[in-house]
Design an enzyme around this catalytic site. Structure first.
Site, PDB file in Angstrom:
ATOM      1  N   CYS B  83      -7.372   1.034  -0.515  1.00  0.00           N
ATOM      2  CA  CYS B  83      -6.787  -0.113   0.076  1.00  0.00           C
ATOM      3  C   CYS B  83      -8.061  -0.735   0.889  1.00  0.00           C
ATOM      4  O   CYS B  83      -7.818  -1.959   1.579  1.00  0.00           O
ATOM      5  CB  CYS B  83      -5.673   0.243   1.004  1.00  0.00           C
ATOM      6  SG  CYS B  83      -4.533   1.551   0.489  1.00  0.00           S
ATOM      7  N   HIS B 330       0.196  -7.354   1.607  1.00  0.00           N
ATOM      8  CA  HIS B 330      -0.956  -6.356   1.543  1.00  0.00           C
ATOM      9  C   HIS B 330      -1.135  -6.176  -0.037  1.00  0.00           C
ATOM     10  O   HIS B 330      -0.846  -5.134  -0.652  1.00  0.00           O
ATOM     11  CB  HIS B 330      -0.480  -4.836   2.091  1.00  0.00           C
ATOM     12  CG  HIS B 330      -1.444  -3.930   2.210  1.00  0.00           C
ATOM     13  ND1 HIS B 330      -2.929  -4.229   1.983  1.00  0.00           N
ATOM     14  CD2 HIS B 330      -1.208  -2.505   2.214  1.00  0.00           C
ATOM     15  CE1 HIS B 330      -3.488  -2.920   1.878  1.00  0.00           C
ATOM     16  NE2 HIS B 330      -2.543  -1.914   2.014  1.00  0.00           N
TER      17      HIS B 330
END
Ligand SMILES: [Zn+2]
Lengths: 129, 382
Positions: B83, B330
């Site tokens: 991420c 996200h």
């Protein structure tokens, strides 16, 4: 999961084999080739104790495909009697009633099934003592 | 090392973007950034994406994006650190210019998560496949275990966790690019569906498509183009164990702490010098832990710090003015670059309703997995 990959992890999943650093005594599960504490590359094989305590836990309600049929299930980080921590399911209990500090014991269980026609995959799970 | 400046940025709207493909999302963000910077060429580019192979079956992403951006044959590198792939792409672009190798670099990220893949599995590949995922651990599950340990050890409350979501959704309600630009209440967060106890769906960042890019340049180029001078004054990266159970302190995110220490040291600054920060709030507990690791809040007091309003738009250190991962969305590979987009816009006074007055120094912190990698950048309006 291709069988060579599964077979490689059997000593850990079936027999809880860990590596104890000959330089500083730190125990690694899974075993490593170099100690991250003292840098030694000499290890002796040890077997983890089966008893420990829950350090933290959660109840999984949304799972990856291969675990979908099992929700809700408890996952915990367990600290074993020699200080080694492992991640495992906690089964044969009401997950809602678990708590940090609960004493558990590792047992041998089926963990998952490989697809529709693949092999059964085994390993350790924790039960309350 | 040469000084490096951010001279332009661009991003897509984040959300379920059915009309745009993986490559479209990156190219849209890239073209906006190129236009914003006013550059007529790139020397190289860095593309962050976590697991396009699992999400849409596409690898070899550097070349793909260079081609569709009309920039081939420039060098193009795909960057992956779960991420924080996007933040690491910015870091690689920074190093490329700092070293003197390039003068104008595009750094960005992209992810296409809503094209039908098993998202829970794809995200779990950032954890330890053999010793966490094998047993049925999920990403929310790992952060849930951090949350429970933090609550047990420091007395962090359910309300304090929820307050992170309330605050970030309030900020995101003023961001036209946000996936969920709507306000939520403490009660809504607490009573929404449990994902991994104690975390609910409103404690979690959403599944998103999106792209974000920034243009980095040497001082000479930035001056010639007469751009606002936003300098990268600090850059730090650090790593930790992939598996949560291998860390001595389950409530600590050491990679975040070390990446920030490195960035602060390079900048010659301390946490109290920062005017605003974008941090990696993939789950509400993550923002609380990060506040402590960055030195904004005392160890164990991140929840209280949030509850007291210090991280609100009007607080002493506004956190996630964009809405954060929580409200803005996200798309994992794009997130780190989108954080830099927000800091760039804040420091150049383009943030509209959510503008922080007189913001001069901003920080962006992007994290991979359950904290096994972290990138921190500090930016200053010169
Ligand atoms: Zn050792």
């Amino acid at each position: 999961m291709p069988s060579p990959r599964y077979r490689r992890e059997m000593p850990q999943r079936y027999r809880l084999e860990a590596g104890k650093c000959k330089g500083c005594g730190k125990i690694f599960f899974p075993p490593r080739l170099i100690c991250n504490k003292c840098g030694s590359q000499e290890f002796e094989q040890v077997v983890l104790p089966e008893n420990g305590k829950i350090v933290t836990f959660t109840i999984i309600r949304v799972a990856p495909a291969q675990f979908e049929a099992e929700v809700p299930y408890a996952i915990a980080i367990v600290e074993l009697e020699n200080g080694v921590r492992i991640t495992t399911q906690v089964v044969d209990c009401d997950p809602e009633k678990l708590d940090i500090g609960n004493e558990v014991k590792l047992v041998f269980r089926k963990i998952q099934k490989e697809g529709k026609t693949g092999i059964l995959l085994y390993g350790y799970k924790a039960v309350l003592v | 090392m040469r000084d490096v400046y951010v001279i332009g940025c661009g991003m897509t709207k984040f959300g379920e973007i059915w009309e745009s493909s993986f490559r479209d999302l990156f190219v849209e963000a890239g073209l906006k950034a190129i236009k914003d910077a006013g550059v007529d060429h790139l020397d190289s580019m860095y593309v962050g994406t976590m697991t396009s192979g699992l999400f849409i079956g596409q690898e070899h992403v550097g070349a793909l994006m260079a081609d569709y951006l009309g920039m081939a044959p420039i060098p193009a590198v795909r960057v992956e650190s779960a991420c924080c792939s996007g933040g690491l792409a910015v870091r690689m672009g920074f190093l490329d210019i700092a070293s003197g190798n390039s003068d104008i670099v595009l750094a960005g990220g992209v992810e296409k998560m809503n094209d039908g893949a098993d998202v829970t599995f794809a995200l779990s590949t950032a954890a330890d496949q053999e010793y966490e995922c094998y047993h049925g651990v999920t990403f929310p599950g790992l952060y849930a275990m951090i949350a429970r340990a933090h609550m047990h050890r420091y007395g962090t409350t359910r309300n304090q966790l929820a307050q992170v979501a309330v605050k970030n959704h309030f900020n995101g309600s003023m961001n036209p690019n946000a996936q969920f630009p709507r306000k939520v209440t403490l009660e809504q967060v607490k009573s929404s569906v449990l994902v991994a106890d104690p975390l609910t769906v409103l404690d979690s960042s959403p599944v998103s498509d999106g792209g974000a890019c920034v243009i980095l340049a040497s001082e000479e180029v930035a001056k010639k183009l007469q751009k606002p001078m936003i300098k990268i004054i600090g850059s730090g990266v650090a790593t930790d164990s992939l598996a949560l159970d291998q860390r001595e302190d389950i409530t600590a995110l050491n990679a975040v702490k070390v990446s920030a220490e490195r960035a602060f040291k390079m900048a010659g600054l301390k946490p109290s010098d920062i005017d605003l920060a974008e941090v990696h709030d993939c789950f509400t507990i993550a923002e609380i832990c990060i506040l402590e690791e960055l030195g904004f809040a005392e160890r164990g007091k991140g929840g209280l710090f949030t509850e007291q309003g210090h991280t609100a738009l009007t607080g002493k250190i506004p956190i996630n003015t964009s809405g954060g991962l929580k409200s803005k969305g996200h798309p994992v590979g794009a997130t780190g670059a989108a954080q830099v987009v927000e800091i760039f816009e804040q420091l150049t006074g383009k943030s509209g309703e959510r503008q922080i007055k007189n913001a001069k120094i901003g920080l962006a912190q992007n994290m991979g997995g359950s904290g096994a990698s972290s990138v921190t950048h500090i930016f200053s309006l010169m």
